[in-house]
Design an enzyme around this catalytic site. Structure first.
Site, mmCIF file in Angstrom:
data_model
loop_
_atom_site.group_PDB
_atom_site.id
_atom_site.type_symbol
_atom_site.label_atom_id
_atom_site.label_comp_id
_atom_site.label_asym_id
_atom_site.label_seq_id
_atom_site.Cartn_x
_atom_site.Cartn_y
_atom_site.Cartn_z
ATOM 1 N N GLU A 67 18.327 -7.811 -42.515
ATOM 2 C CA GLU A 67 17.480 -7.622 -43.697
ATOM 3 C C GLU A 67 16.533 -6.452 -43.442
ATOM 4 O OE1 GLU A 67 14.832 -10.354 -46.779
ATOM 5 O OE2 GLU A 67 15.552 -11.213 -44.890
ATOM 6 N N LYS B 249 9.355 -22.813 -48.989
ATOM 7 C CA LYS B 249 8.352 -21.755 -49.121
ATOM 8 C C LYS B 249 7.826 -21.609 -50.544
ATOM 9 C CE LYS B 249 10.102 -18.652 -45.454
ATOM 10 N NZ LYS B 249 11.262 -19.404 -44.972
ATOM 11 N N HIS C 151 20.817 -15.421 -41.887
ATOM 12 C CA HIS C 151 20.112 -14.287 -42.471
ATOM 13 C C HIS C 151 20.462 -13.074 -41.609
ATOM 14 C CE1 HIS C 151 17.826 -17.218 -44.686
ATOM 15 N NE2 HIS C 151 16.995 -16.323 -45.161
ATOM 16 N N HIS D 236 14.871 -20.829 -50.738
ATOM 17 C CA HIS D 236 13.887 -21.299 -49.751
ATOM 18 C C HIS D 236 12.929 -22.263 -50.447
ATOM 19 C CE1 HIS D 236 14.842 -18.483 -46.414
ATOM 20 N NE2 HIS D 236 15.290 -17.733 -47.404
#
Length: 437
Positions: free
Chosen positions: A224, A75, A221, A72
């Site tokens: 999670e 981020k 994703h 990422h």
């Protein structure tokens, strides 16, 4: 082993080292119980001229440059201005959202992304796939920045990007239109965060049709969470089979799979294998976030069932995920650290076998890039370590590694964190600096 100054800028040179045999594109005669072979690797004019068996003492170990399948970069390094208050997943989600809405200008994302790439390059990585938060105005900010970074870093790090948004956003046609335009303009990958919502199958069908119509690969994703009722991985595999999807599908995390009953696990793993889905685990981030309860020792490691998936023929990899942000307070995009921690956490040893592919050849194949292996005639892109065995390699940080790109040793000096002070802290930065003597 050659030091950077010992490696000529041009011409022909060689080194004798151990190498994981699974990462060499030709058969090697003698392989030890840890999957290592001794070779003499010769470089000429930026390419690997020869890989030959060697009988003498190894000067170190050689690995092809690393490949990171799940990161990422947008981020990265926001921790100094936006911490995770409790170390939980939702603490991370809320605080990244606040930071994005407040600070993620083109200049901010550019500075942090470039810093992250400089770290990865110094550690010896040659290809990275990043997920980009693709919601609202951020689509028009982060994707052009990514395009600039891809051009700037061409020839050093090959970059791919995935559009990241929650599965509920699929119902918003305007949002999907904006995402599709960004992916077409920047050769992107279609993604999403999946979990058990009523519209999951309907929205997955929409994403699969959109991907098929536009030639997009898919990267999700998935699950999670520690909740064993989180089963979107099975739904993705079923959607892939239902649509007979011909593109590449990658899924990350899949933490809940490790919390489910054996019969359910076997059924899901079989569907994932049949659908040809690749799975990437993010051991450091998942250890940090998953099963975190105040005052209680975590019971679960938070990683998915890589051994079972690999045994079923699924392509599996490990990667860094987040770096110094609310989802993971640590990390430096060092894929060797990822492999070291994955080995300890997921038991990728006894024997090591071909597990070294998890940060090299396998993610390279998933990304479709020419990396992750050593082959005669290929570009001389590899990392040299003083360590000669796995126990030596994984016992120390290997901060004195030599990174070779196109036959030349690069500068492996890492950027200083204070370079980001002005971006992250603004006027606060000067008050946080230590006084000079």
């Amino acid at each position: 082993m050659p030091k950077p100054l010992d490696i000529p800028a041009d011409g022909r040179w060689s080194v004798e080292a151990t190498v994981p045999a699974c990462l060499v594109s030709q058969p090697l005669a003698t392989i030890d119980q840890d999957g290592l072979a001794r070779i003499r690797l010769t470089v000429a004019d930026g390419r690997i001229e020869a890989i030959e068996a060697a009988d003498g003492p190894a000067a170190g170990m050689v690995l092809p440059c690393f490949v990171e399948l799940h990161t990422h970069l947008d981020k990265g390094h926001i921790w100094p201005r936006r911490r995770n208050p409790d170390g939980t997943f939702f603490g991370a989600l809320d605080n990244v959202t606040l930071d994005r809405e407040t600070h993620w200008s083109a200049a901010d994302v550019t500075a942090r992304m470039d810093f992250s790439l400089r770290c990865a390059h110094a550690h010896g990585t040659s290809a990275i796939r990043t997920h980009l938060d693709s919601i609202g105005k951020q689509i028009g900010i982060s994707w052009p920045v990514f395009a600039e970074m891809r051009e700037k870093w061409a020839g050093r790090i090959e970059l791919q990007a995935v559009a990241l948004f929650s599965i509920e956003h699929v119902s918003d046609r305007a949002h999907l239109s904006d995402v599709s335009a960004a992916l077409r303009a920047h050769d992107g990958i279609l993604g999403g965060v999946t979990y058990m919502v009523p519209e999951l199958d309907q929205n997955l069908d929409t994403l699969f049709r959109l991907a098929a119509d536009n030639g997009f690969d898919l990267d999700f994703h998935v699950d999670e969470t520690q909740d064993p009722t989180a089963r979107s991985l099975a739904h993705i595999a079923e959607a892939a089979l239902r649509h007979r999807f011909a593109g590449q599908i990658t899924v990350g995390h899949c933490c809940s799979l490790a919390r489910q009953e054996e019969d359910e696990v076997k059924a899901t793993v079989a569907k994932v294998a049949e659908a040809g889905i690749a799975v990437v685990s993010l051991p450091m981030c998942n250890l940090y976030l998953q099963d975190r309860v105040p005052g209680r020792t975590p019971r679960s490691r938070g990683v998915t069932l890589l051994h079972e998936l690999k045994a079923a023929g699924v392509a599996v990899a490990v990667s860094s995920d987040n770096t110094r942000d609310p989802f993971y307070a640590y990390g430096d995009l060092d894929a060797l650290e990822v492999f070291r921690e994955a080995t300890r956490t997921i038991h990728l040893d006894h024997p090591f076998g071909d597990w070294p592919k998890a940060v090299t050849a396998t993610p390279a194949a998933v990304m479709g890039v020419d990396a992750g292996r050593l082959r005669v005639g290929g570009s001389a892109d590899f990392v040299l370590f003083r360590a000669r065995s796995w126990t030596e390699l994984l016992s120390r940080p290997q901060s004195d590694r030599v990174v070779v790109r196109k036959g030349r040793a690069i500068d492996t000096t890492l950027p200083d964190y204070d370079e980001l002070d002005a971006v992250l802290l603004g006027s606060q930065a000067s008050s946080l600096l230590l006084p000079s003597d």
